[in-house]
Design a protein around this motif. Structure first.
Motif, short mmCIF file in Angstrom:
data_model
loop_
_atom_site.label_atom_id
_atom_site.label_comp_id
_atom_site.label_asym_id
_atom_site.label_seq_id
_atom_site.Cartn_x
_atom_site.Cartn_y
_atom_site.Cartn_z
N SER A 243 0.85 -1.19 0.00
CA SER A 243 0.00 0.00 0.00
C SER A 243 0.89 1.24 0.00
CB SER A 243 -0.92 0.01 1.22
OG SER A 243 -0.19 0.40 2.36
N VAL A 244 0.40 2.29 -0.59
CA VAL A 244 1.17 3.52 -0.57
C VAL A 244 0.22 4.71 -0.46
CG1 VAL A 244 1.39 3.38 -3.12
CG2 VAL A 244 2.85 4.94 -1.87
N THR A 245 0.46 5.54 0.56
CA THR A 245 -0.29 6.79 0.71
C THR A 245 0.75 7.91 0.59
OG1 THR A 245 0.07 7.00 3.08
CG2 THR A 245 -1.83 5.66 2.38
N SER A 246 0.30 9.14 0.70
CA SER A 246 1.27 10.23 0.57
C SER A 246 2.28 10.22 1.72
CB SER A 246 0.54 11.57 0.51
OG SER A 246 -0.28 11.69 1.64
N GLU A 247 1.88 9.59 2.86
CA GLU A 247 2.80 9.58 3.99
C GLU A 247 3.58 8.26 4.15
OE1 GLU A 247 -0.19 11.21 6.55
OE2 GLU A 247 0.34 12.78 5.12
N GLN A 248 2.88 7.16 4.00
CA GLN A 248 3.44 5.88 4.39
C GLN A 248 3.44 4.88 3.24
OE1 GLN A 248 4.30 6.53 7.43
NE2 GLN A 248 5.35 4.61 7.86
N THR A 249 4.55 4.16 3.10
CA THR A 249 4.59 3.06 2.13
C THR A 249 4.78 1.76 2.89
OG1 THR A 249 5.60 4.48 0.47
CG2 THR A 249 5.82 2.12 0.13
N THR A 264 6.89 7.61 2.81
CA THR A 264 6.83 7.59 1.35
C THR A 264 7.83 8.58 0.75
OG1 THR A 264 4.54 6.90 1.33
CG2 THR A 264 5.30 8.04 -0.63
N THR A 265 8.57 8.10 -0.23
CA THR A 265 9.44 8.99 -1.00
C THR A 265 9.00 8.87 -2.45
OG1 THR A 265 11.01 7.25 -1.48
CG2 THR A 265 11.40 8.51 0.53
N SER A 266 9.72 9.54 -3.33
CA SER A 266 9.34 9.47 -4.74
C SER A 266 9.60 8.07 -5.30
CB SER A 266 10.11 10.51 -5.54
OG SER A 266 11.49 10.28 -5.35
N ARG A 269 5.69 4.18 -6.16
CA ARG A 269 4.59 4.89 -6.82
C ARG A 269 3.25 4.17 -6.78
NH1 ARG A 269 9.34 6.17 -9.79
NH2 ARG A 269 9.24 4.00 -10.36
N ARG A 270 3.25 2.83 -6.81
CA ARG A 270 1.95 2.16 -6.87
C ARG A 270 2.01 0.78 -6.22
NH1 ARG A 270 3.48 -1.14 -10.85
NH2 ARG A 270 5.10 -0.25 -12.14
#
Ligand SMILES: Nc1ncnc2c1ncn2[C@@H]1O[C@H](COP(=O)(O)OP(=O)(O)OP(=O)(O)O)[C@@H](O)[C@H]1O
Length: 353
Positions: A243-249, A264-266, A269-270
């Protein structure tokens, strides 16, 4: 101060330098780091004016100098083979650039000041054939600095020296750079040298800059697998993004039931994307420690004075663990022993697989 803008160099149809962008600030110590043949020297030679870019521009304080001849640029260069004048003494070698430019007022004071800065007082009248390799290196540096160039380019200047002298001159070079405030662009394939001296490092491979950043960022936040492997040693584990949100991957680590949770960093992505997880050996902890841990078996160990590095076979894949060695604190783990290998959350760097 210096801007490399989309610069390429093609030799015989092959790209030695491939669309490189770099900005260098006034007074900065920038290192071009990369393996043999990656294009470091070619890039440096274009900055110096010994090669003309096939495309792109090189700007100094906003002015395009890509096609200016070398002698019109306020740029000095120190080569690996030094190119000192063997028939001249130390003083005359250092004075050469000032005399050639007819900048002779104040010449004696400036030459002596430079000789003193590089620690060669007393050697003024020796010929360069009568001094040591390290001393010749200092002469080459003084000779390039005496004309006070805007930028000094240094192409593997320390590579011919033994390790101890090399370490000593690295410290001195850094001091001289700070004291003179001259912008240095330094080329090396030695990652330790790059990490210890540079304000920023451009890591190059196959003509391209893979990452440009501070030594700390290059080491602790490598953005590509190449950078992580080339700069220091690292462990690569792999997994899939769940899962990936703007804060946590969140990432499921292959071979284990571990779900890593990182900011989360760049890089990610998905969902479902395959990722590499880089963990430096010195961040691997043995015994049930760290936020995550996997069972592991010792394959071998190597002792290097202050530390021991264990090669481990773990559920997540092979791991190197570098731990401090403290004499008297028990014996090293032996091959075949089992141990739990863990690491803290902030030791993880996610890199696209
Ligand atoms: N004058 C030239 N003519 C043709 N090819 C060249 C020329 N100069 C460099 N090259 C090629 O360009 C590529 C980059 O070379 P360059 O010398 O810039 O690499 P480097 O990173 O400095 O390597 P090293 O660390 O070994 O000095 C290499 O493949 C090299 O063979």
């Amino acid at each position: 101060m210096l801007k490399i803008d989309d610069v390429s160099k093609v030799f015989d149809g092959a790209r030695a330098v491939d669309r490189v962008d770099l900005d260098v600030n006034e007074g900065e110590f920038v290192t071009l780091l990369g393996p043999s043949g990656c294009g470091k020297s070619t890039l440096l030679r274009m900055i110096a004016g010994f090669e003309v870019p096939s495309s792109g521009r090189i700007l100094m304080r906003g002015k395009d100098m890509s096609r200016d001849p070398a002698y019109q640029r306020e740029i000095g260069m120190v080569f690996q083979n030094l190119a000192l004048f063997p028939h001249m003494n130390v003083y005359d070698n250092v004075a050469f650039g000032l005399r050639a430019r007819k900048r002779t007022d104040d010449l004696d004071r400036r030459v002596r000041e430079m000789i003193s800065m590089v620690g060669l007082e007393g050697f003024e009248s020796r010929r360069t054939g009568q001094i040591s390799g390290g001393q010749r290196q200092r002469v080459a540096l003084a000779r390039s600095l005496v004309t006070a160039p805007d930028v000094l380019l240094l192409d593997e200047p320390l590579s011919a020296l033994d390790l101890k002298l090399r370490r000593q001159l690295q410290v001195e070079l850094k001091r001289i750079q700070r004291e003179t405030g001259i912008t240095f662009i330094f080329v090396t394939h030695d990652q330790e040298e790059a990490l210890s001296m540079s304000d920023r490092i451009a890591v190059m491979t196959a003509g391209k800059v893979d990452q440009y950043g501070s030594a700390v960022d290059i080491y602790h936040k490598p953005q590509t697998e190449f950078v992580a492997r080339f700069v220091g040693e690292t462990n690569f584990l792999s997994g899939s993004v769940c899962s990936v949100t703007s804060e946590q991957t969140e990432l499921d680590l292959d071979g284990t039931d571990i779900r890593l949770s990182v900011a989360t960093t760049s890089a990610a992505r998905r969902q479902g994307e395959r990722m590499s997880v880089s963990i430096r050996p010195e961040h691997v902890l043995l015994g049930a420690r760290g936020e995550y841990s996997v069972p592991a078996r010792v394959v071998s160990h190597s002792f290097s004075g202050a530390t021991i590095t264990y090669a481990l076979d773990s559920a997540a894949g092979p791991l190197l663990a570098q731990v401090p060695f403290q004499p008297g604190r028990g014996h090293p783990l032996l091959p075949g022993e089992t141990v739990s290998a863990g690491w803290p959350n902030d030791a993880i760097t996610l890199i696209p697989a």
